[in-house]
Design an enzyme around this catalytic site. Structure first.
Site, PDB file in Angstrom:
ATOM      1  N   SER A  30     -45.098 -97.429  -7.723  1.00  0.00           N
ATOM      2  CA  SER A  30     -44.665 -97.245  -9.111  1.00  0.00           C
ATOM      3  C   SER A  30     -45.275 -98.335  -9.977  1.00  0.00           C
ATOM      4  O   SER A  30     -44.988 -99.527  -9.793  1.00  0.00           O
ATOM      5  CB  SER A  30     -43.141 -97.325  -9.199  1.00  0.00           C
ATOM      6  OG  SER A  30     -42.780 -97.478 -10.556  1.00  0.00           O
ATOM      7  N   HIS A  39     -47.039 -93.348  -9.129  1.00  0.00           N
ATOM      8  CA  HIS A  39     -45.793 -92.937  -9.774  1.00  0.00           C
ATOM      9  C   HIS A  39     -45.705 -93.594 -11.150  1.00  0.00           C
ATOM     10  O   HIS A  39     -45.801 -94.817 -11.278  1.00  0.00           O
ATOM     11  CB  HIS A  39     -44.630 -93.367  -8.880  1.00  0.00           C
ATOM     12  CG  HIS A  39     -43.280 -92.930  -9.331  1.00  0.00           C
ATOM     13  ND1 HIS A  39     -42.750 -91.682  -9.061  1.00  0.00           N
ATOM     14  CD2 HIS A  39     -42.318 -93.585 -10.033  1.00  0.00           C
ATOM     15  CE1 HIS A  39     -41.532 -91.592  -9.569  1.00  0.00           C
ATOM     16  NE2 HIS A  39     -41.240 -92.736 -10.174  1.00  0.00           N
ATOM     17  N   ASP A  58     -43.430 -94.096 -14.522  1.00  0.00           N
ATOM     18  CA  ASP A  58     -42.068 -93.987 -15.044  1.00  0.00           C
ATOM     19  C   ASP A  58     -42.080 -93.942 -16.573  1.00  0.00           C
ATOM     20  O   ASP A  58     -42.478 -94.903 -17.226  1.00  0.00           O
ATOM     21  CB  ASP A  58     -41.245 -95.202 -14.581  1.00  0.00           C
ATOM     22  CG  ASP A  58     -40.929 -95.124 -13.102  1.00  0.00           C
ATOM     23  OD1 ASP A  58     -40.387 -94.086 -12.671  1.00  0.00           O
ATOM     24  OD2 ASP A  58     -41.232 -96.087 -12.373  1.00  0.00           O
ATOM     25  N   MET A 100     -39.782 -93.716 -19.858  1.00  0.00           N
ATOM     26  CA  MET A 100     -38.392 -93.896 -20.298  1.00  0.00           C
ATOM     27  C   MET A 100     -38.318 -93.868 -21.828  1.00  0.00           C
ATOM     28  O   MET A 100     -39.217 -94.389 -22.499  1.00  0.00           O
ATOM     29  CB  MET A 100     -37.867 -95.243 -19.796  1.00  0.00           C
ATOM     30  CG  MET A 100     -38.005 -95.415 -18.292  1.00  0.00           C
ATOM     31  SD  MET A 100     -37.237 -96.931 -17.729  1.00  0.00           S
ATOM     32  CE  MET A 100     -37.790 -96.983 -16.019  1.00  0.00           C
ATOM     33  N   HIS A 122     -42.715 -89.336 -13.730  1.00  0.00           N
ATOM     34  CA  HIS A 122     -41.250 -89.282 -13.626  1.00  0.00           C
ATOM     35  C   HIS A 122     -40.662 -89.480 -15.023  1.00  0.00           C
ATOM     36  O   HIS A 122     -40.656 -90.594 -15.548  1.00  0.00           O
ATOM     37  CB  HIS A 122     -40.796 -90.393 -12.655  1.00  0.00           C
ATOM     38  CG  HIS A 122     -39.304 -90.513 -12.521  1.00  0.00           C
ATOM     39  ND1 HIS A 122     -38.705 -91.616 -11.937  1.00  0.00           N
ATOM     40  CD2 HIS A 122     -38.287 -89.676 -12.878  1.00  0.00           C
ATOM     41  CE1 HIS A 122     -37.395 -91.445 -11.953  1.00  0.00           C
ATOM     42  NE2 HIS A 122     -37.120 -90.292 -12.522  1.00  0.00           N
ATOM     43  N   MET A 153     -37.850 -89.952 -17.553  1.00  0.00           N
ATOM     44  CA  MET A 153     -36.440 -90.316 -17.721  1.00  0.00           C
ATOM     45  C   MET A 153     -36.161 -90.234 -19.214  1.00  0.00           C
ATOM     46  O   MET A 153     -35.972 -91.243 -19.901  1.00  0.00           O
ATOM     47  CB  MET A 153     -36.194 -91.725 -17.155  1.00  0.00           C
ATOM     48  CG  MET A 153     -36.146 -91.732 -15.636  1.00  0.00           C
ATOM     49  SD  MET A 153     -36.498 -93.344 -14.940  1.00  0.00           S
ATOM     50  CE  MET A 153     -38.277 -93.279 -14.911  1.00  0.00           C
ATOM     51  N   MET A 208     -32.668 -90.256  -6.598  1.00  0.00           N
ATOM     52  CA  MET A 208     -32.781 -91.651  -7.026  1.00  0.00           C
ATOM     53  C   MET A 208     -31.931 -92.535  -6.126  1.00  0.00           C
ATOM     54  O   MET A 208     -30.745 -92.266  -5.909  1.00  0.00           O
ATOM     55  CB  MET A 208     -32.298 -91.808  -8.476  1.00  0.00           C
ATOM     56  CG  MET A 208     -33.188 -91.165  -9.529  1.00  0.00           C
ATOM     57  SD  MET A 208     -34.867 -91.813  -9.568  1.00  0.00           S
ATOM     58  CE  MET A 208     -34.605 -93.539  -9.947  1.00  0.00           C
ATOM     59  N   GLY A 252     -33.871 -96.655 -14.807  1.00  0.00           N
ATOM     60  CA  GLY A 252     -33.966 -97.509 -15.999  1.00  0.00           C
ATOM     61  C   GLY A 252     -34.752 -98.785 -15.756  1.00  0.00           C
ATOM     62  O   GLY A 252     -35.428 -99.264 -16.658  1.00  0.00           O
ATOM     63  N   PHE A 253     -34.659 -99.317 -14.569  1.00  0.00           N
ATOM     64  CA  PHE A 253     -35.302-100.612 -14.313  1.00  0.00           C
ATOM     65  C   PHE A 253     -35.844-100.683 -12.887  1.00  0.00           C
ATOM     66  O   PHE A 253     -35.256-100.091 -11.975  1.00  0.00           O
ATOM     67  CB  PHE A 253     -34.295-101.758 -14.511  1.00  0.00           C
ATOM     68  CG  PHE A 253     -33.733-101.773 -15.907  1.00  0.00           C
ATOM     69  CD1 PHE A 253     -34.407-102.430 -16.931  1.00  0.00           C
ATOM     70  CD2 PHE A 253     -32.554-101.094 -16.192  1.00  0.00           C
ATOM     71  CE1 PHE A 253     -33.899-102.409 -18.230  1.00  0.00           C
ATOM     72  CE2 PHE A 253     -32.044-101.069 -17.486  1.00  0.00           C
ATOM     73  CZ  PHE A 253     -32.718-101.732 -18.512  1.00  0.00           C
ATOM     74  N   GLY A 262     -36.843-103.161  -9.547  1.00  0.00           N
ATOM     75  CA  GLY A 262     -36.274-104.344  -8.907  1.00  0.00           C
ATOM     76  C   GLY A 262     -34.788-104.304  -8.642  1.00  0.00           C
ATOM     77  O   GLY A 262     -34.163-105.343  -8.446  1.00  0.00           O
ATOM     78  N   ASP A 299     -36.638 -92.967  -4.662  1.00  0.00           N
ATOM     79  CA  ASP A 299     -37.208 -93.867  -5.669  1.00  0.00           C
ATOM     80  C   ASP A 299     -36.176 -94.928  -6.048  1.00  0.00           C
ATOM     81  O   ASP A 299     -35.104 -94.601  -6.560  1.00  0.00           O
ATOM     82  CB  ASP A 299     -37.589 -93.012  -6.896  1.00  0.00           C
ATOM     83  CG  ASP A 299     -38.160 -93.822  -8.042  1.00  0.00           C
ATOM     84  OD1 ASP A 299     -38.488 -95.007  -7.848  1.00  0.00           O
ATOM     85  OD2 ASP A 299     -38.293 -93.251  -9.154  1.00  0.00           O
ATOM     86  N   GLY A 300     -36.535 -96.182  -5.788  1.00  0.00           N
ATOM     87  CA  GLY A 300     -35.701 -97.301  -6.229  1.00  0.00           C
ATOM     88  C   GLY A 300     -35.240 -98.192  -5.094  1.00  0.00           C
ATOM     89  O   GLY A 300     -34.583 -97.729  -4.147  1.00  0.00           O
ATOM     90  N   GLY A 301     -35.647 -99.456  -5.168  1.00  0.00           N
ATOM     91  CA  GLY A 301     -35.172-100.447  -4.207  1.00  0.00           C
ATOM     92  C   GLY A 301     -35.709-100.265  -2.795  1.00  0.00           C
ATOM     93  O   GLY A 301     -35.110-100.761  -1.835  1.00  0.00           O
TER      94      GLY A 301
HETATM   95  C1  DX5 Z   1     -36.478 -96.746 -11.827  1.00  0.00           C
HETATM   96  C2  DX5 Z   1     -37.811 -96.100 -11.585  1.00  0.00           C
HETATM   97  C3  DX5 Z   1     -38.489 -96.493 -10.331  1.00  0.00           C
HETATM   98  C4  DX5 Z   1     -38.815 -97.962 -10.241  1.00  0.00           C
HETATM   99  C5  DX5 Z   1     -38.809 -98.352  -8.802  1.00  0.00           C
HETATM  100  O1  DX5 Z   1     -35.886 -96.163 -12.942  1.00  0.00           O
HETATM  101  O2  DX5 Z   1     -37.677 -94.700 -11.548  1.00  0.00           O
HETATM  102  O3  DX5 Z   1     -39.652 -95.725 -10.121  1.00  0.00           O
HETATM  103  O4  DX5 Z   1     -40.062 -98.261 -10.769  1.00  0.00           O
HETATM  104  O5  DX5 Z   1     -39.021 -99.717  -8.744  1.00  0.00           O
HETATM  105  P1  DX5 Z   1     -38.501-100.604  -7.532  1.00  0.00           P
HETATM  106  O6  DX5 Z   1     -39.259-100.137  -6.312  1.00  0.00           O
HETATM  107  O7  DX5 Z   1     -38.835-101.982  -7.948  1.00  0.00           O
HETATM  108  O8  DX5 Z   1     -37.038-100.348  -7.406  1.00  0.00           O
HETATM  109 ZN    ZN Z   2     -39.442 -93.508 -10.912  1.00  0.00          ZN
END
Ligand code: DX5
Ligand code: ZN
Length: 243
Positions: A13, A38, A40, A42, A71, A73, A142, A147-148, A150, A198-200
């Site tokens: 991402s 990927h 993102d 927003m 993606h 959002m 998800m 939204g963010f 990390g 997706d995420g963490g």
């Molecule tokens: C969050 C995004 C993710 C994000 C994942 O809203 O959809 O794609 O970039 O980032 P990490 O891998 O740092 O959680």
């Molecule tokens: Zn994403």
């Protein structure tokens, strides 16, 4: 239920990349061995953050041959499909929670000859998944609240991943939402339905995602912020495949 071995796809991402050098970051991901990129998007309403629009996607598209996994959002995703298709999106995923026109939006993305994905927030019920499985090319579950980058991986989403993969197996749904009518050997050559997480995600939890049934892995921080991108992708792939 017995699971078949899956080829795992790794999608870095770019949200965790350097926004002053998006084109270079895209090239870096390609050279490091990513399967797709990927992106993102927003809108500051559906999620409390703003990122990029279609012009940035277009610039990234000029810099790389990678498959661009967009993606969204954003609210009213339908209204933005055309401009992201023109910018070079190879797939567009939007959120179930962001529109009342889920079917129309999926159908329109497919009409534009790209892949359509449907995303679910961690708290959203999976009860609607059966209705849309054969109308989309990918389900995104998800593993953080969108939204963010990390954020911390939400473990309980793995149950939803497992639910979705079991459903695909029970209904014989393969790549592209195609339902196999029989179990012939030709039919089984069709790859599995895409389930994205997706995420963490890091090399420490990716195996659990794959064991639950995910085959498309999005990772921002753990790949872009690593000292060696290619090594990080390699490690993620090996961990995903259980090596
Ligand atoms: C969050 C995004 C993710 C994000 C994942 O809203 O959809 O794609 O970039 O980032 P990490 O891998 O740092 O959680
Ligand atoms: Zn994403």
């Amino acid at each position: 239920m017995k699971r078949e071995p899956q080829a795992v796809k790794i999608a870095p991402s770019i949200l965790a990349g350097d926004f002053g050098h998006l084109a270079d970051e895209a090239k870096k991901a390609e050279q490091a061995g990513a399967d797709s990129l990927h992106l993102d998007i927003m809108d500051g309403h559906f999620v409390p953050n703003l990122t990029m629009g279609s012009q940035a996607v277009s610039a990234i598209n000029r810099a790389t041959n990678l498959f661009l996994d967009v993606h969204l959002m954003i609210y009213n995703p339908f209204d933005y499909i055309e401009r992201f298709v023109q910018a070079g999106a190879d797939s567009i995923t939007f959120h179930m929670e962001a529109t009342e026109d889920v079917e129309e939006t999926l159908a329109y993305i497919r009409k534009c000859n790209i892949r359509a994905g449907l995303a679910f927030n961690p708290e959203t019920s999976v009860s609607m998944i059966p209705k849309y499985l054969d109308k989309c090319d990918m389900i995104l579950l998800m593993t953080v609240n969108p939204g963010f980058g990390g954020q911390k991986f939400i473990e309980k989403v793995l149950d939803k991943v497992q639910f979705t993969r079991d459903l695909c197996n029970q209904l014989n749904i393969r790549a592209g939402g195609v339902t196999l009518k029989d179990n012939s050997s030709t039919g089984h050559q069709l790859p599995p339905f895409d389930i994205q997480v997706d995420g963490g995600i890091t090399h420490l939890n990716v195996r659990r995602c794959v064991e639950a049934g995910a085959n498309v892995i999005v990772a921002g921080t753990s790949l872009f912020k690593s000292p060696n991108f290619a090594d990080a992708i390699k490690q993620m792939r090996q961990s995903a495949e259980g090596h």
